[in-house]
Design a protein around this motif. Structure first.
Motif, PDB file in Angstrom:
ATOM      1  N   ALA A   1       0.288   3.858  -3.661  1.00 56.12           N
ATOM      2  CA  ALA A   1      -0.296   4.707  -2.534  1.00 56.12           C
ATOM      3  C   ALA A   1       0.549   5.865  -2.324  1.00 56.12           C
ATOM      4  O   ALA A   1      -0.192   6.957  -2.003  1.00 56.12           O
TER       5      ALA A   1
ATOM      6  N   TRP B   1      -7.648   0.838   0.452  1.00 57.25           N
ATOM      7  CA  TRP B   1      -6.609   0.135  -0.392  1.00 57.25           C
ATOM      8  C   TRP B   1      -6.544  -1.422  -0.419  1.00 57.25           C
ATOM      9  O   TRP B   1      -6.873  -1.853   0.686  1.00 57.25           O
TER      10      TRP B   1
ATOM     11  N   ALA C   1       0.865  -1.892  -3.312  1.00 51.38           N
ATOM     12  CA  ALA C   1       0.194  -0.819  -3.103  1.00 51.38           C
ATOM     13  C   ALA C   1       0.901   0.308  -2.204  1.00 51.38           C
ATOM     14  O   ALA C   1       0.593   1.646  -2.396  1.00 51.38           O
TER      15      ALA C   1
END
Length: 206
Positions: free
Chosen positions: A79, A93, A75
């Motif tokens: 992100a 997240w 991520a």
């Protein structure tokens, strides 16, 4: 709260890739280009979008990120793109890579390909290897569709993997993963204003 699974496919070459650069160097570089993105909301089928920056931005803006958990494998990468390139910040997240590292260490290998094989969830495709050195304009309709199907498969596999790994995690551990991801992708510098103002007066007096 919704769960939105996301996976970006981006331009890379032998010289310009995450094997040669840090995530921040790669995403912030002028050579960076988003080829496309796949998104899955809860248990709905994943959908793929490819186009210009504005077209992908419009697609991403149709989702309720502010009230959703976002999930990706690695991520930190997704992100960073979502925030730095498209100015979108989810509520929180989740990251199957971080979760797998905590559970398996280095026993299994933490790539999505190795993890889905270990859990018998399916097979990760290899179309990304064929995209080496290709900008979006270099794809024809057929190869772009295959790349989109590959990305959709990654999203579906990530979702299936998360449902297995999540059984081993409690809320505080998931909050720590979210904090770690956002400290990198949404860094914030907070200043102690009263202290700085007092110091400024001291400097002026001296």
């Amino acid at each position: 709260m919704n769960l939105i699974v996301i996976d970006f496919e981006t331009y890379y070459s032998q010289a310009f890739s995450l094997t040669k650069m840090t995530t921040e160097e790669y995403v912030r570089d002028d050579q960076f280009e988003t080829i496309g993105v796949a998104v899955k909301v809860n248990d709905e089928p994943a959908v793929w979008c490819s186009g210009s920056h504005d077209q992908i931005k419009s697609f991403l803006d149709t989702f309720d990120w502010a009230n959703s958990f976002a999930l990706a494998h690695n991520a930190l990468f997704d992100a960073s793109i979502l925030n730095w390139i498209f100015d979108i910040r989810p509520k929180a997240w989740l990251d199957t890579l971080s979760m797998a590292r905590a559970i398996h260490g280095t026993e299994v290998g933490n790539s999505l390909a190795k993890l889905v094989t270990f859990y018998n969830l399916g097979a990760k495709g290899t179309e990304v290897l064929d995209a080496l050195g290709m900008r979006r304009k270099d794809f024809d309709d057929s190869t772009l569709k295959k790349y989109g199907d590959y990305c959709i498969n990654d999203v579906e596999l990530t979702h299936a993997l998360f449902k297995i790994l999540a059984k081993s995690f409690k809320t505080p551990e998931l909050k720590l993963i979210d904090l770690t991801i956002r400290m990198f992708s949404e860094p914030v510098l907070r200043l102690d204003t009263p202290l700085l103002e007092a110091h400024l007066e001291e400097v002026k007096e001296r």
